[in-house]
Design a protein around this motif. Structure first.
Motif, short mmCIF file in Angstrom:
data_model
loop_
_atom_site.label_atom_id
_atom_site.label_comp_id
_atom_site.label_asym_id
_atom_site.label_seq_id
_atom_site.Cartn_x
_atom_site.Cartn_y
_atom_site.Cartn_z
N VAL A 69 49.19 45.39 48.67
CA VAL A 69 50.11 44.53 47.93
C VAL A 69 51.51 44.77 48.48
O VAL A 69 52.00 45.91 48.46
CB VAL A 69 50.08 44.84 46.41
N GLU A 70 52.15 43.70 48.98
CA GLU A 70 53.50 43.82 49.54
C GLU A 70 54.43 42.88 48.78
O GLU A 70 54.06 41.75 48.46
CB GLU A 70 53.50 43.45 51.03
N VAL A 71 55.64 43.37 48.53
CA VAL A 71 56.62 42.60 47.76
C VAL A 71 57.80 42.30 48.68
O VAL A 71 58.33 43.21 49.35
CB VAL A 71 57.10 43.38 46.52
N TYR A 72 58.23 41.01 48.70
CA TYR A 72 59.31 40.56 49.59
C TYR A 72 60.42 39.93 48.76
O TYR A 72 60.17 39.25 47.77
CB TYR A 72 58.80 39.54 50.60
N PHE A 73 61.66 40.17 49.22
CA PHE A 73 62.82 39.51 48.64
C PHE A 73 63.66 38.95 49.78
O PHE A 73 64.09 39.69 50.66
CB PHE A 73 63.65 40.48 47.80
N ASN A 74 63.84 37.62 49.79
CA ASN A 74 64.56 36.96 50.89
C ASN A 74 63.94 37.32 52.25
O ASN A 74 64.63 37.69 53.21
CB ASN A 74 66.04 37.32 50.88
N HIS A 75 62.59 37.26 52.31
CA HIS A 75 61.82 37.50 53.53
C HIS A 75 61.91 38.94 54.02
O HIS A 75 61.54 39.23 55.17
CB HIS A 75 62.25 36.55 54.65
N MET A 76 62.41 39.85 53.21
CA MET A 76 62.50 41.27 53.57
C MET A 76 61.57 42.06 52.65
O MET A 76 61.62 41.91 51.43
CB MET A 76 63.94 41.77 53.43
N ARG A 77 60.72 42.89 53.24
CA ARG A 77 59.78 43.67 52.43
C ARG A 77 60.52 44.79 51.71
O ARG A 77 61.24 45.57 52.34
CB ARG A 77 58.68 44.26 53.30
N ILE A 78 60.35 44.87 50.39
CA ILE A 78 61.04 45.89 49.60
C ILE A 78 60.07 46.89 48.98
O ILE A 78 60.51 47.93 48.47
CB ILE A 78 61.89 45.23 48.49
N ALA A 79 58.78 46.60 49.00
CA ALA A 79 57.80 47.54 48.43
C ALA A 79 56.42 47.26 49.01
O ALA A 79 56.11 46.13 49.38
CB ALA A 79 57.76 47.43 46.91
N SER A 80 55.62 48.32 49.10
CA SER A 80 54.25 48.20 49.61
C SER A 80 53.37 49.18 48.83
O SER A 80 53.72 50.36 48.68
CB SER A 80 54.21 48.51 51.10
N HIS A 81 52.23 48.69 48.33
CA HIS A 81 51.32 49.51 47.53
C HIS A 81 49.88 49.28 47.97
O HIS A 81 49.53 48.19 48.46
CB HIS A 81 51.41 49.15 46.04
N LYS A 82 49.05 50.29 47.79
CA LYS A 82 47.61 50.10 47.94
C LYS A 82 47.12 49.31 46.73
O LYS A 82 47.50 49.59 45.59
CB LYS A 82 46.90 51.45 48.01
N ARG A 83 46.28 48.31 46.97
CA ARG A 83 45.84 47.44 45.89
C ARG A 83 44.96 48.20 44.90
O ARG A 83 44.10 49.00 45.29
CB ARG A 83 45.09 46.23 46.45
N LEU A 84 45.19 47.94 43.62
CA LEU A 84 44.44 48.59 42.54
C LEU A 84 43.26 47.72 42.11
O LEU A 84 43.37 46.49 42.04
CB LEU A 84 45.35 48.85 41.34
N TYR A 85 42.14 48.36 41.82
CA TYR A 85 40.95 47.68 41.32
C TYR A 85 40.44 48.42 40.08
O TYR A 85 40.75 49.59 39.87
CB TYR A 85 39.85 47.63 42.38
N GLY A 86 39.65 47.73 39.28
CA GLY A 86 39.04 48.37 38.13
C GLY A 86 39.68 47.95 36.82
O GLY A 86 39.95 46.76 36.60
N LYS A 87 39.94 48.92 35.97
CA LYS A 87 40.47 48.65 34.64
C LYS A 87 41.83 47.99 34.71
O LYS A 87 42.71 48.39 35.47
CB LYS A 87 40.56 49.96 33.85
N PHE A 88 42.03 46.94 33.89
CA PHE A 88 43.31 46.23 33.87
C PHE A 88 44.41 47.15 33.32
O PHE A 88 44.18 48.05 32.53
CB PHE A 88 43.21 44.99 33.00
N GLY A 89 45.65 46.86 33.77
CA GLY A 89 46.81 47.57 33.24
C GLY A 89 47.18 48.82 34.00
O GLY A 89 48.06 49.57 33.57
N GLN A 90 46.53 49.08 35.16
CA GLN A 90 46.86 50.27 35.93
C GLN A 90 48.25 50.14 36.55
O GLN A 90 48.71 49.04 36.85
CB GLN A 90 45.83 50.51 37.02
N LEU A 91 48.90 51.30 36.76
CA LEU A 91 50.25 51.33 37.32
C LEU A 91 50.24 51.99 38.69
O LEU A 91 49.54 52.98 38.91
CB LEU A 91 51.20 52.12 36.41
N SER A 92 51.03 51.42 39.60
CA SER A 92 51.30 52.07 40.88
C SER A 92 52.81 52.17 41.00
O SER A 92 53.49 51.17 41.25
CB SER A 92 50.71 51.26 42.04
#
Length: 518
Positions: A365-388
């Motif tokens: 999972v990658e998050v971009y703001f104005n075409h610039m990456r600001i965060a990157s996480h390993k994707r979560l699976y399983g129970k809903f509501g998990q936090l990274s």
């Protein structure tokens, strides 16, 4: 007149060169030249009725038809090969041809005649006419208007299958595949398979203005679907959609769609398939037959034309195919997290309440703001509501709160000294709740702002010697007393030094007096 047809027929009957020369009245070198040129051009017996001596001469020696005009002959093979190279045009080759004519004091053909002669040559003897399309320049893609069907095993109901078609305009080689949907995932998947089938990538992809691939297309603005744009970037190609309501912009695939609808979709009308994989197996069998059907007006087929004149120019495929990704626009929550499919991923707290783009793949999972990456996480699976959550994304006060753990307390105590570590471990073990113990220890940690590590360690050593139940408050009292005592002792030491030190005493002579012995 040289008897070209007779020479080739006698050679096919395994008559010796001497016998052929004697029979036709031509010299052996000329007979050898005709046979070698025929081998090079792929002309073999049996010959068709329309292949007269004049036709064979034009085919084997096209330059001879121009010699009588007194102009510089054209090297058609050279022109055809050069036009396959990037950015080479017929006008550039004509300019170079004119320069060569001036150097050889020959009369050049005009550009119009130059182009006409090459067009006639390519129409007759080549599978592709490069004055219209360069090899590996464009891949035109579209969905066929007609649909195929698969049969549901349980109900017997016919389920629609949509046929994707990709065509290379230069060689006319086509690829086809059936899918159960025309959504974005199917669209990207069939592109990957088309590139694999062709064994490379073209410079340009020309799709229709379907909403799956093109978000907006006007005279002033072109906005591609982010996933489609990313796929093009991955394969180092460019997407140039056809103009709205302009089918001529992708006329080759429009023509291929019609032909494939006949030779594949209609040909399978009586074939029952129970899964999309079974249907595609049948589609690909028909596709191979379609690509290997001989041309009606020239030798070869689509597949042979591709292998001889276009395959070499395709760009190399990446080691792994493009992995499908999904893009979403979301708003950063007040807790500096974004919600993606009921999972929460942190971003730097400075972006709270900002609109960001989220790129979602199978494992990232990658998050971009104005075409610039600001965060990157390993994707979560399983129970809903998990936090990274990433520690660096937090405000300072949140970091301080999160860092208040028994592990962090022990780590800090070890950095001070053994006496401090003993005190911290006692507080953690003796306290009724872990939270109160940690808060008490971190209040002691704040003492580092006023006292050195040596002073804290000394105070802890003193309190351990005084009592078996050390407290943070007791340590803080000792720190204050030690600081006060150290200051008083330092002042006393300086005072004693001043008392024991004497300055220079001036004699009576300095003040104008007289010595006693005078």
């Amino acid at each position: 007149m040289i008897h070209y047809r007779k020479i080739l027929e006698l050679y096919h009957d395994k008559i010796s060169l001497r016998g052929i020369a004697s029979s036709t009245g031509n010299s052996r070198p000329k007979v050898t030249e005709v046979i070698e040129r025929a081998k090079k051009k792929g002309l073999r017996c049996p010959l068709e009725e329309e292949m007269t001596d004049q036709w064979i001469e034009e085919f084997l020696f096209p330059e001879k038809t121009m010699e009588g005009s007194g102009r510089q002959p054209l090297n058609f093979d050279y022109i055809h090969e050069e036009l396959a190279k990037p950015n080479v045009t017929l006008s550039l080759l004509h300019h170079e041809y004119e320069a060569e004519c001036r150097a050889n004091e020959k009369i050049p053909y005009s550009y119009r005649s130059f182009a006409r002669h090459y067009s006639n040559y390519a129409d007759k003897y080549k599978a592709t006419l490069r004055i219209r399309r360069k090899p590996a320049e464009i891949m035109e893609v579209d969905w066929a208007g007609s649909t195929a069907f698969i049969v549901d095993r349980d109900t017997g109901e016919k389920v629609k299958a949509y046929v994707f078609v990709a065509t290379l305009p230069c060689s006319q080689l086509s690829y086809a595949e059936a899918t159960l949907s025309m959504d974005l995932h199917s669209w990207i998947t069939v592109h990957n398979h088309a590139f694999e089938y062709f064994g490379g990538v073209t410079q340009i992809i020309v799709p229709d203005n379907l909403k799956t691939g093109v978000t907006k297309h006007t005279l002033k603005e072109l906005i591609l679907n982010p996933t489609y744009r990313e796929m093009a970037d991955y394969y180092n190609t460019v997407v140039m959609p056809a103009r709205v309501r302009s089918p001529k912009d992708k006329g080759n695939v429009e023509g291929a769609v019609g032909v494939i609808s006949t030779w594949i979709i209609a040909a399978l009308r009586n074939t029952q398939c129970f899964s999309i994989d079974e249907l595609n197996e049948e589609v690909w069998i028909k596709l191979e037959e379609f690509n290997q059907r001989p041309f009606t007006r020239k030798k070869g087929c689509r597949l042979s034309a591709f292998e001889e004149e276009e395959k070499f120019a395709l760009s190399t495929l990446p080691i792994t195919p493009y992995k499908m990704s999904k893009w979403n626009n979301v708003k950063v929550r007040p807790d500096y997290h974004v919600s993606v499919e009921s999972m929460f991923y942190s971003v730097p707290y400075e972006y709270i309440n900002r609109e960001v783009e989220v790129r979602l793949t199978d494992d990232l999972v990658e998050v971009y703001f104005n075409h610039m990456r600001i965060a990157s996480h390993k994707r979560l699976y399983g129970k809903f509501g998990q936090l990274s959550s990433i520690h660096d994304h937090m405000p300072d006060n949140h970091k301080l709160f999160v860092d208040q753990t028994p592990e962090a307390a022990n780590e800090w105590a070890e950095s001070i000294g053994p006496s401090t570590l003993n005190v911290v471990q006692y507080i953690l073990d003796a306290s009724q709740t872990e939270k109160l113990a940690v808060q008490s220890i971190f209040s002691l940690k704040k003492s580092e702002r006023r006292y050195s590590k040596y002073e804290i360690e000394r105070a802890c050593k003193m309190i351990i010697s005084m009592t078996k139940r050390p407290t943070v408050k007791g340590i803080q009292t000792i720190l204050k007393n030690n600081k006060k005592n150290d200051a008083e002792q330092e002042l006393k030491r300086k005072t004693e030094i001043n008392k024991n030190s004497y300055g220079f005493t001036r004699g009576a002579a300095y003040y104008g007096g007289k010595l006693n012995d005078e």
